[in-house]
Write a protein that holds these residues in place. Structure first.
Motif, mmCIF file in Angstrom:
data_model
loop_
_atom_site.group_PDB
_atom_site.id
_atom_site.type_symbol
_atom_site.label_atom_id
_atom_site.label_comp_id
_atom_site.label_asym_id
_atom_site.label_seq_id
_atom_site.Cartn_x
_atom_site.Cartn_y
_atom_site.Cartn_z
ATOM 1 N N GLU A 50 52.280 71.717 -40.621
ATOM 2 C CA GLU A 50 50.949 71.682 -40.006
ATOM 3 C C GLU A 50 49.966 71.197 -41.063
ATOM 4 N N ASP A 51 48.717 71.029 -40.696
ATOM 5 C CA ASP A 51 47.709 70.590 -41.656
ATOM 6 C C ASP A 51 47.529 71.689 -42.719
ATOM 7 N N PRO A 52 47.831 71.382 -43.997
ATOM 8 C CA PRO A 52 47.759 72.439 -45.018
ATOM 9 C C PRO A 52 46.350 73.021 -45.180
ATOM 10 N N ILE A 53 45.332 72.181 -45.027
ATOM 11 C CA ILE A 53 43.957 72.684 -45.174
ATOM 12 C C ILE A 53 43.669 73.711 -44.081
ATOM 13 N N ALA A 54 44.078 73.372 -42.844
ATOM 14 C CA ALA A 54 43.848 74.295 -41.728
ATOM 15 C C ALA A 54 44.622 75.599 -41.963
ATOM 16 N N ALA A 55 45.829 75.485 -42.519
ATOM 17 C CA ALA A 55 46.628 76.685 -42.777
ATOM 18 C C ALA A 55 45.931 77.585 -43.800
ATOM 19 N N LEU A 107 55.206 80.210 -42.520
ATOM 20 C CA LEU A 107 55.060 79.236 -43.621
ATOM 21 C C LEU A 107 55.882 79.629 -44.849
ATOM 22 N N GLU A 108 56.488 80.821 -44.786
ATOM 23 C CA GLU A 108 57.129 81.393 -45.962
ATOM 24 C C GLU A 108 58.168 80.461 -46.610
ATOM 25 N N ASP A 109 59.047 79.894 -45.770
ATOM 26 C CA ASP A 109 60.101 79.052 -46.333
ATOM 27 C C ASP A 109 59.529 77.837 -47.050
ATOM 28 N N GLN A 110 58.485 77.267 -46.482
ATOM 29 C CA GLN A 110 57.875 76.104 -47.126
ATOM 30 C C GLN A 110 57.197 76.515 -48.423
#
Ligand SMILES: Cc1cc2nc3c(=O)[nH]c(=O)nc-3n(C[C@H](O)[C@H](O)[C@H](O)COP(=O)(O)OP(=O)(O)OC[C@H]3O[C@@H](n4cnc5c(N)ncnc54)[C@H](O)[C@@H]3O)c2cc1C
Ligand SMILES: Cc1cc2nc3c(=O)[nH]c(=O)nc-3n(C[C@H](O)[C@H](O)[C@H](O)COP(=O)(O)OP(=O)(O)OC[C@H]3O[C@@H](n4cnc5c(N)ncnc54)[C@H](O)[C@@H]3O)c2cc1C
Lengths: 374, 418
Positions: free
Chosen positions: B45-50, B28-31
Motif C-alpha cells: 500500500e502507499d507507505p506514507i498513508a500507512a 504490515l509486519e512481514d514487510q
C-alpha cells in the motif's frame, strides 16, 4: 532498569579514591617500579585494613561480606592509580577460586589470611609461549606431589599460596592448592614490561599439592574464575583508561605550540574524542559485566568477554595516545605516561591475550544463538 | 543493578503491550521485518498513508508524542514511559520515521519559541501525523557551518510587516511530503554571521516555494532542494526575535542529535547470522579466526552502544538527565555500520555485489553499505561530532575562527564570486 551503582557503592568509590590519593596516587607505582620491592606492602596492608580486599569475601571467612559490585568500584580506583599491589592475583583470582571450588577447610585455611593481606595468592595456569589451553598443561601431580614449571605467574615472586593447574594421577587437568612457602618450590623472578606487578617462574619438584574442586574439573573451574576476574580487571583497565585520557586532556590544555594550546588542533582534539569514545564504550560494557557478575546471570561468560575485550582496547588506546599527546615529554621516564602504557599492555595479556578473549566471545555468542534457535 | 521494570513501569508496559497488540497494523509486519536501511519496505500500500494511519490511531488513543503536554497533542508521560513505549512498539516504530524530524526537532523548537496560540494550532496535528514538518536549515554553501547561510528574509515594502524570502535550501529530508517547514534565514548581512539570523515557520504550500527531489547516491530520493522565490511570510510566523535565529536553531540542533543518535543499532545480529551461514573453505565463516576477531570487534561496539543507551535509560528512570556519554551514539554507529557492511559483502564473496530484495541476505548489507555514508554526514558530520566531544565534553579550546567577528557580507565563501 537500573544499570548504575548504588549511592553506597559510589561513596565507597570516593573513599577508596581519597585513600589512594592521600598515599601519593601514581607515585606509589613509580616507587615500586624503580625499587627491588615486588609490591607496595604498606599500601596493601592499608587496603586490607580499609576492608576492600575482603569486600566480596563472606564474613564467615574473614571478609566484609559486601558484593562484587563493591569490588568493581574498588578495582576501578586501583586502576586509576595503577596501584602496585597483587589484588588481581590474590583476590580476583585465588580468593574467587577458593570461593567457587574450595572445601570448607580450604576456605577456612586461606580466605581469612587473603582478606587480611597476611597471605598473597597467585594463579598459576600458564606454561610457556603461545595461547594457553588445557592441552598445554604439562605440570602433573602424582601421589599428592606436584612437579612442573609454571611461567609466567603474576605475583608469583611474592605469593604465599598458589592455585595451580596440573594433570592428576589419571592425566586429567585439575586445580591444586600449593603452599609456596613449603618444600619443593623454586621461584625465579622475571623482568617484565610492568615490573610494578611481579612476574615469576615457579618450578615445583614434588611439592605437596591439595586438589581444589573435582578431579578433571580444572579447566572448567579456571574458566569460570577467569571470567569473574576478567570483569574485575576490566574495571582496573577502565580506571586506567580514564586517567590516561584525563592526563592527555590536561596536557593538551596546558601545552602551547605554534602560538596556541595544542588541544585546539583538530588532530589532537579528534584523537582525544576517539579516546573518549573507547573509554565510554568500555565503561558501558563494564557495567554490563558488573551486572552479570553480581547477579550470576547466565550471560556472565558473554558479558565477561565483552568487558574484557572492550576495556583492554580502551586502556591500550588511551595510554598510547596519552604518550602521543605529550610529544617528547611522553617518552621520558620522568613523566607518568609510560607507567600507564606499561600497565595497559601487561593487563591486556593477564588472563590470556585479547585475541583469546575475542575467540571466547564469539564462541559464547554463537553458542547462545544456537541455544536460542533450538 | 538490574534490568527489571519498577512495578509502575511494569504496569505501564503491560498496558502498552496489550494496546499495541490489539491495534498495530499487523498486516504490515512481514514487510517491516524485511525493511532495509533507508527503505521501509512497504509495497502492498502507499507507505506514507500507512505511516499516517498508524500515527493517527496512536494519537487518538493518547499514545503519540508521549512526553509532550496533553494540550499540545501529547500524552503527558514521563521520559521513561516514552522509552518503554518505544521498546514495545518494536517493528512498527519504523512507521514513525516520516515524523521524526517534525516531532523530534521542529516540535520542540515550536514548543520552546512559539506563542501559545501558535502552539495550540501547530503541535496537535504534528503529533497526530496529519501535518508533516521538515527542517529547512542546510544550504549549498552552509552545512556544518550553518551560520553561513544566505537565504534572505527582508521586510515587505508594503508596510504589512510581512517578510519576503528569497534563496535556496538543500538536503531537506521529506520536504516533498511536508506541510510545514522550519526555516532559518539571514535578515542582516552587516553584522557577524551568527547575529544576523532569524527563524520562521511556513506552510510548504505557500506560493513561491518549490520542492525538487534530489536523487541520492543510494538511488532513493528522500532529500530535496527547496527554492524560495518572493515567498511571503507573516511576521506572526517568526520564532524568537529578529536576529535571534541562531539561538533558536540550537534548540533544534540539540534535539536533532538526541533523536538521530539514540538507540542506533549497527546491524550486528544480521552479520552474526551471515557468519554462521556462509562458508570459508567448506566450514562456516564463524570458525575462521580472522572472521572471529572482526566479529568480536563489531560485537563490543554494538554492545557498548546498547549499554550506553541503557545507562541513559537508567538516568531517565531515576528522573535524572542522561550524561554526555550519549554524544558518542551516531559517531560510533555510523562508522561501524559502514565497516560492518563492507565486511559482510567480503564474506558474501562475489555474490556480495548483488543487491536484490530477494537476493543474498535480502540485500540488507548492500542497503547499509549504500546508506551509511549519509549517517556519517547528516545531523552533524563525524568531524563536527568529534569537535563537540572535544570541546563540550572534554573542555578543549574551540577552533581558531577567522570569521567570527567579521560582518557576514565580508566573509569569503566557496560559492561566492568576488
Ligand atoms: C626519541 C627522541 C629523540 C629525539 N631526538 C632529537 C634530536 O636529536 N634533536 C632534536 O632537536 N630533537 C629531538 N627530539 C625532539 C623531537 O623532535 C620533538 O619531541 C618533536 O618535534 C615534538 O615536539 P615536542 O616534544 O615539543 O611536542 P609538542 O610539539 O609539544 O607536541 C605535543 C603533541 O601535539 C601535537 N602537535 C603539535 N603541534 C601540532 C600541530 N600544529 N598540529 C597538530 N598537532 C600538533 C604533536 O604531534 C604531539 O602529539 C627527539 C625526540 C624523541 C622522542
Ligand atoms: C541524508 C541526509 C539528510 C539530511 N537532511 C537534512 C534536513 O532535513 N535538513 C537540513 O537542513 N539538512 C539536512 N542534511 C544536511 C546535513 O545537515 C549536512 O549535510 C551536514 O551538516 C554537512 O554539511 P555539508 O553537507 O554542507 O558538508 P560540509 O559542511 O561542507 O562538510 C564537508 C566536509 O568538511 C568537514 N568539515 C566541515 N567543517 C569542519 C570543521 N569545522 N572541522 C572539521 N571538518 C569540517 C565535514 O565534516 C565534511 O567531512 C541532510 C544530510 C544528509 C546526508
Amino acid at each position: 532498569m537500573n544499570l548504575d551503582f548504588s549511592d553506597e557503592q559510589k561513596a565507597l568509590k570516593d573513599q577508596v579514591r581519597r585513600f589512594l590519593e592521600d598515599r601519593g596516587g601514581v607515585a606509589q607505582m613509580r616507587a615500586v617500579l624503580t625499587s627491588d620491592a615486588s609490591y607496595d606492602k604498606d599500601l596493601y596492608k592499608g587496603l586490607a585494613e580499609l576492608g576492600v580486599l575482603g569486600a566480596a569475601i563472606p564474613e564467615e571467612f574473614g571478609g566484609v561480606g559486601l558484593s562484587h559490585l563493591d569490588l568493581c568500584v574498588v578495582a576501578e580506583e586501583l586502576g586509576r592509580v595503577i596501584a602496585p599491589v597483587p589484588v588481581a592475583s590474590s583476590i580476583y583470582l585465588v580468593a574467587e577460586a577458593l570461593l567457587q571450588a574450595g572445601s570448607q577447610a580450604q576456605k577456612q585455611a586461606w580466605l581469612p589470611r587473603l582478606a587480611a593481606g597476611e597471605a598473597i595468592g597467585a594463579f598459576a595456569l600458564n606454561e610457556g609461549e603461545g595461547r594457553m589451553g588445557p592441552e598445554k598443561v604439562r605440570a602433573s601431580v602424582s601421589g599428592g606431589k606436584l612437579t612442573g614449571t609454571k611461567s609466567p605467574v603474576a605475583d608469583g615472586d611474592c605469593a604465599d599460596v598458589a592455585v595451580v593447574a596440573a594433570k592428576s594421577d589419571s592425566g586429567k587437568v585439575s586445580l591444586y592448592v600449593v603452599d609456596l612457602n613449603g618444600p619443593g618450590v623454586e621461584r625465579r623472578t622475571l623482568n617484565s614490561i610492568d615490573p610494578s606487578r611481579g612476574q615469576a617462574a615457579l618450578t615445583f619438584t614434588n611439592a605437596p599439592a591439595e586438589l581444589l574442586g573435582g578431579e578433571g574439573d580444572g579447566w572448567h573451574i579456571a574458566t569460570q574464575v577467569m571470567d569473574r576476574a576478567a570483569i574485575l580487571i576490566a574495571y582496573e583497565q577502565l580506571g586506567g583508561a580514564d586517567r590516561a585520557l584525563e592526563m592527555a586532556r590536561d596536557y593538551a590544555l596546558e601545552r602551547m605550540a605554534f602560538g596556541r594550546q595544542i588541544g585546539s588542533f583538530q588532530a589532537i582534539k579528534h584523537m582525544l574524542a576517539d579516546m573518549y569514545v573507547s573509554a565510554t564504550l568500555a565503561r558501558s560494557n563494564c557495567y554490563y559485566g558488573a551486572w552479570a557478575l553480581a547477579s550470576g546471570a547466565s550471560e556472565l561468560p558473554v558479558a565477561a568477554a565483552t568487558a574484557r575485550v572492550s576495556a583492554s582496547q580502551a586502556f591500550q588506546h588511551c595510554s598510547k595516545n596519552n604518550i602521543q599527546v605529550h610529544g617528547g615529554m611522553g617518552f621520558t621516564f620522568e613523566y607518568d605516561c609510560h607507567l600507564f602504557y606499561r600497565r595497559a599492555n601487561a593487563l591486556a595479556l593477564a588472563l590470556g591475550s585479547v585475541s583469546t578473549w575475542e575467540d571466547l566471545l564469539v564462541d559464547r555468542m554463537t553458542a547462545g544463538n544456537a541455544a536460542a534457535a533450538a | 543493578m538490574d534490568f527489571e521494570d519498577t512495578p509502575q513501569e511494569a504496569a505501564f508496559r503491560a498496558e502498552v503491550r496489550s494496546w499495541i497488540d490489539a491495534n498495530a497494523p499487523k498486516h504490515l509486519e512481514d514487510q517491516l521485518k524485511r525493511a532495509n536501511f533507508g527503505d521501509i519496505g512497504i509495497t502492498s500500500e502507499d507507505p506514507i498513508a500507512a505511516c499516517k494511519s498508524w500515527q493517527k490511531k496512536k494519537a487518538d488513543a493518547g499514545w503519540a508524542c508521549l512526553h509532550w503536554p496533553k494540550e499540545y497533542g501529547g500524552g503527558n508521560r514521563t521520559p521513561m514511559e516514552r522509552v518503554i513505549w518505544n521498546q514495545e512498539e518494536g517493528l512498527f516504530r519504523a512507521l514513525g520515521g516520516l515524523f521524526t524530524i517534525g516531532q523530534g526537532m521542529c516540535g520542540p523548537t515550536v514548543m520552546a519559541w512559539a506563542d501559545e496560540e501558535a502552539k495550540r494550532r501547530l503541535l496537535p496535528p504534528l503529533s497526530s501525523g496529519e501535518e508533516v514538518w521538515c527542517q529547512l536549515f542546510s544550504e549549498p554553501a552552509s552545512g556544518s557551518d550553518l551560520a553561513g547561510l544566505r537565504t534572505r528574509a527582508v521586510k515587505a515594502e508594503d508596510g504589512s510587516g510581512d517578510w519576503i524570502i528569497n534563496g535556496q535550501k538543500i538536503w531537506t529530508s521529506g520536504a516533498q511530503n511536508s506541510d510545514w517547514g522550519l526555516l532559518i534565514t539571514r535578515t542582516d548581512a552587516d553584522v557577524p554571521k551568527h547575529k544576523g539570523l532569524t527563524m520562521f515557520y511556513l506552510s510548504m504550500h505557500t506560493p513561491g516555494v518549490e520542492v525538487r527531489p534530489i536523487k541520492q547516491a543510494n538511488g532513493q530520493s528522500s532529500f530535496n532542494e527547496v527554492y524560495f522565490t518572493d515567498v511571503r511570510i507573516p511576521d506572526a510566523q517568526r520564532l524568537g526575535a529578529v536576529g535571534q535565529g541562531w539561538e533558536v536553531s540550537l534548540t533544534t540542533l540539540m534535539n536533532e542529535r538526541l533523536s538521530i543518535g539514540s538507540g542506533m543499532s549497527t546491524g550486528f545480529p544480521s552479520l552474526l547470522s551471515l557468519c554462521m551461514d556462509v562458508e570459508i573453505d567448506g566450514k562456516p565463516a564463524v570458525q575462521d579466526s580472522n572472521v572471529r576477531s572482526k566479529l568480536a570487534q563489531f560485537a563490543v561496539r554494538e554492545m557498548g552502544l546498547k549499554y550506553t543507551g541503557m545507562r541513559a535509560i537508567t538516568a531517565l528512570s531515576k528522573g535524572e538527565t542522561p550524561g554526555p556519554e550519549n554524544s558518542i551514539g551516531k559517531l560510533v554507529a555510523g562508522a561501524t555500520m559502514q565497516d560492518l557492511a563492507m565486511f559482510a559483502l567480503d564474506l558474501q564473496g562475489q555474490s556480495g555485489v548483488i543487491w536484490e530484495k530477494d537476493g543474498p541476505s535480502d540485500g540488507r548489507f548492500q542497503a547499509i553499505l549504500m546508506r551509511s555514508p549519509a549517517t556519517r554526514i547528516e545531523g552533524g558530520s563525524d568531524e563536527i561530532l568529534r569537535n563537540i566531544i572535544g570541546e563540550r565534553v572534554l573542555g578543549l579550546p574551540g577552533d581558531i575562527r577567522v570569521d567570527k567577528t567579521v560582518a557576514f557580507k565580508d566573509i569569503p565563501t566557496s560559492g561566492r564570486k568576488h
